[in-house]
Design an enzyme around this catalytic site. Structure first.
Site, PDB file in Angstrom:
ATOM      1  N   ASN A  16       0.831  -1.208   0.000  1.00 46.97           N
ATOM      2  CA  ASN A  16       0.000   0.000   0.000  1.00 46.97           C
ATOM      3  C   ASN A  16       0.864   1.256   0.000  1.00 46.97           C
ATOM      4  O   ASN A  16       0.524   2.247  -0.654  1.00 46.97           O
ATOM      5  CB  ASN A  16      -0.953  -0.007   1.196  1.00 46.97           C
ATOM      6  CG  ASN A  16      -2.189  -0.837   0.918  1.00 46.97           C
ATOM      7  OD1 ASN A  16      -3.031  -0.454   0.115  1.00 46.97           O
ATOM      8  ND2 ASN A  16      -2.261  -2.001   1.555  1.00 46.97           N
ATOM      9  N   MET A  92       1.027  -2.469  12.238  1.00 43.54           N
ATOM     10  CA  MET A  92       0.358  -3.492  13.040  1.00 43.54           C
ATOM     11  C   MET A  92       0.587  -3.305  14.544  1.00 43.54           C
ATOM     12  O   MET A  92       0.821  -4.267  15.276  1.00 43.54           O
ATOM     13  CB  MET A  92       0.796  -4.886  12.579  1.00 43.54           C
ATOM     14  CG  MET A  92       0.512  -5.145  11.097  1.00 43.54           C
ATOM     15  SD  MET A  92      -1.176  -4.756  10.568  1.00 43.54           S
ATOM     16  CE  MET A  92      -1.947  -6.345  10.735  1.00 43.54           C
ATOM     17  N   ASN A 109      -6.404   5.087   8.013  1.00 51.56           N
ATOM     18  CA  ASN A 109      -5.963   3.692   8.016  1.00 51.56           C
ATOM     19  C   ASN A 109      -6.655   2.950   6.875  1.00 51.56           C
ATOM     20  O   ASN A 109      -7.747   3.324   6.454  1.00 51.56           O
ATOM     21  CB  ASN A 109      -6.379   3.038   9.354  1.00 51.56           C
ATOM     22  CG  ASN A 109      -5.994   1.569   9.437  1.00 51.56           C
ATOM     23  OD1 ASN A 109      -4.850   1.188   9.154  1.00 51.56           O
ATOM     24  ND2 ASN A 109      -6.943   0.718   9.825  1.00 51.56           N
ATOM     25  N   HIS A 111      -7.988  -0.967   5.991  1.00 51.09           N
ATOM     26  CA  HIS A 111      -8.236  -2.286   6.571  1.00 51.09           C
ATOM     27  C   HIS A 111      -8.860  -3.175   5.494  1.00 51.09           C
ATOM     28  O   HIS A 111      -9.719  -2.716   4.743  1.00 51.09           O
ATOM     29  CB  HIS A 111      -9.174  -2.174   7.778  1.00 51.09           C
ATOM     30  CG  HIS A 111      -9.433  -3.496   8.420  1.00 51.09           C
ATOM     31  ND1 HIS A 111      -8.485  -4.124   9.197  1.00 51.09           N
ATOM     32  CD2 HIS A 111     -10.497  -4.324   8.352  1.00 51.09           C
ATOM     33  CE1 HIS A 111      -8.980  -5.293   9.594  1.00 51.09           C
ATOM     34  NE2 HIS A 111     -10.190  -5.447   9.095  1.00 51.09           N
ATOM     35  N   ASP A 147      -9.622  -0.453  14.082  1.00 54.07           N
ATOM     36  CA  ASP A 147     -10.301  -0.606  12.785  1.00 54.07           C
ATOM     37  C   ASP A 147     -11.713  -0.018  12.819  1.00 54.07           C
ATOM     38  O   ASP A 147     -12.676  -0.614  12.338  1.00 54.07           O
ATOM     39  CB  ASP A 147     -10.332  -2.084  12.360  1.00 54.07           C
ATOM     40  CG  ASP A 147      -8.926  -2.643  12.159  1.00 54.07           C
ATOM     41  OD1 ASP A 147      -8.051  -1.887  11.707  1.00 54.07           O
ATOM     42  OD2 ASP A 147      -8.703  -3.817  12.485  1.00 54.07           O
ATOM     43  N   ALA A 175      -7.649  -4.136  -4.756  1.00 50.44           N
ATOM     44  CA  ALA A 175      -8.626  -3.067  -4.492  1.00 50.44           C
ATOM     45  C   ALA A 175      -8.047  -2.026  -3.535  1.00 50.44           C
ATOM     46  O   ALA A 175      -8.276  -0.819  -3.688  1.00 50.44           O
ATOM     47  CB  ALA A 175      -9.904  -3.672  -3.916  1.00 50.44           C
ATOM     48  N   GLU A 176      -7.280  -2.494  -2.554  1.00 54.25           N
ATOM     49  CA  GLU A 176      -6.657  -1.561  -1.610  1.00 54.25           C
ATOM     50  C   GLU A 176      -5.778  -0.562  -2.349  1.00 54.25           C
ATOM     51  O   GLU A 176      -5.738   0.626  -2.010  1.00 54.25           O
ATOM     52  CB  GLU A 176      -5.810  -2.332  -0.587  1.00 54.25           C
ATOM     53  CG  GLU A 176      -6.629  -3.208   0.344  1.00 54.25           C
ATOM     54  CD  GLU A 176      -5.762  -3.853   1.419  1.00 54.25           C
ATOM     55  OE1 GLU A 176      -4.977  -3.150   2.067  1.00 54.25           O
ATOM     56  OE2 GLU A 176      -5.865  -5.086   1.600  1.00 54.25           O
TER      57      GLU A 176
HETATM   58  C1  GAR Z   1      -3.003  -4.705   4.047  1.00 59.04           C
HETATM   59  O1  GAR Z   1      -3.859  -5.715   3.565  1.00 59.04           O
HETATM   60  C2  GAR Z   1      -3.737  -3.805   5.031  1.00 59.04           C
HETATM   61  O2  GAR Z   1      -5.069  -3.582   4.679  1.00 59.04           O
HETATM   62  C3  GAR Z   1      -3.620  -4.607   6.298  1.00 59.04           C
HETATM   63  O3  GAR Z   1      -2.310  -5.090   6.289  1.00 59.04           O
HETATM   64  C4  GAR Z   1      -1.909  -5.298   4.936  1.00 59.04           C
HETATM   65  C5  GAR Z   1      -0.578  -4.599   4.716  1.00 59.04           C
HETATM   66  O4  GAR Z   1      -0.066  -4.902   3.456  1.00 59.04           O
HETATM   67  N1  GAR Z   1      -3.901  -3.811   7.451  1.00 59.04           N
HETATM   68  C6  GAR Z   1      -4.592  -4.251   8.507  1.00 59.04           C
HETATM   69  O5  GAR Z   1      -4.974  -5.384   8.616  1.00 59.04           O
HETATM   70  C7  GAR Z   1      -4.854  -3.203   9.578  1.00 59.04           C
HETATM   71  N2  GAR Z   1      -5.811  -3.681  10.529  1.00 59.04           N
HETATM   72  P1  GAR Z   1       1.074  -3.999   2.816  1.00 59.04           P
HETATM   73  O6  GAR Z   1       2.191  -3.906   3.861  1.00 59.04           O
HETATM   74  O7  GAR Z   1       1.522  -4.743   1.601  1.00 59.04           O
HETATM   75  O8  GAR Z   1       0.473  -2.669   2.504  1.00 59.04           O
END
Ligand code: GAR
Length: 216
Positions: A16, A92, A109, A111, A147, A175-176
């Site tokens: 992300n 995290m 944030n 999620h 969250d 999608a993120e």
């Molecule tokens: C992502 O899927 C994000 O939505 C999740 O951690 C992942 C990080 O991936 N976040 C949570 O679960 C927060 N509660 P990334 O390091 O590749 O962005």
């Protein structure tokens, strides 16, 4: 117009973060990343920031006796960097109410679920166990409860019959990578007003809709 200075907080892979780096590289994007901060020196996303020439800082949570002192160290560094918005991207660690209140409405944030369903860990496993037909992701302002907070953008993806947690997570992650840059753009353009526990987004034309369905 001056671009909004933001910090991105990560704990791991940083995909992300990469989506935000790529968006901020567009000349007309209204935000710039001035700091990438991690609570772990081995967070792979730190390399992504370094490759993009963005300053990084590691504040190892293990070096602090409690959450309050760790969060205070983060706030000091974020203020030193002069950021106007803090973006959690796979960060995290639970944040203290004091930190959340300090950055109220300046802290967002992402999620990997359609909140308020499935906050916390093991999101995709729980969604599959419930037999939901759609998964997705949510970008939201942060409140003290994990969250939780006013929603800015959501993206929905279908759950397919043979999905396991990994295949669903991969579909949601794509999608993120669309939802987070969109939400950041809307916030940085000053279009997002927090009203109680909801947001209203002003003047968003079609291509800036706050609902994404990436299988369209
Ligand atoms: C992502 O899927 C994000 O939505 C999740 O951690 C992942 C990080 O991936 N976040 C949570 O679960 C927060 N509660 P990334 O390091 O590749 O962005």
């Amino acid at each position: 117009m001056a671009r909004l200075k933001i910090a991105v907080l990560i704990s791991g892979r940083g995909s992300n973060l990469q989506a935000l780096i790529d968006s901020c590289a567009q000349p007309d994007f209204p935000a710039e990343i001035t700091l990438v901060m991690a609570n772990r020196a081995d967070a792979a996303g730190l390399q992504r920031a370094a490759d993009a020439g963005i300053p990084t800082q590691v504040i190892p949570h293990k070096n602090y006796p409690d959450r309050e002192t760790f969060d205070s160290a983060m706030t000091a560094a974020l203020e030193q960097a002069g950021v106007g918005l803090v973006c959690l991207a796979g960060f995290m660690r639970l944040l203290t109410p004091g930190f959340v209140e300090h950055w109220r409405d300046r802290l967002i944030n992402i999620h990997p679920s359609l909140l308020p369903s499935f906050p916390g860990l093991h999101t995709h496993e729980r969604a599959l166990a419930q037999g939901v037909r759609f998964g997705g992701c949510t970008v939201h302002f942060v409140r003290a409860e994990m969250d939780n907070g006013p929603i800015i953008v959501q993206a929905a993806v279908p759950v397919l019959p043979n999905d396991d947690a990994d295949t669903l997570a991969a579909r949601v992650l794509e999608a993120e990578h669309r939802a987070y840059p969109l939400a950041l753009r809307l916030v940085a353009e000053g279009r997002v007003n927090v009203i109680g526990e909801r947001t209203e987004v002003s003047g968003a034309p079609g291509h800036l809709s706050t609902q994404l369905n990436p299988s369209d």
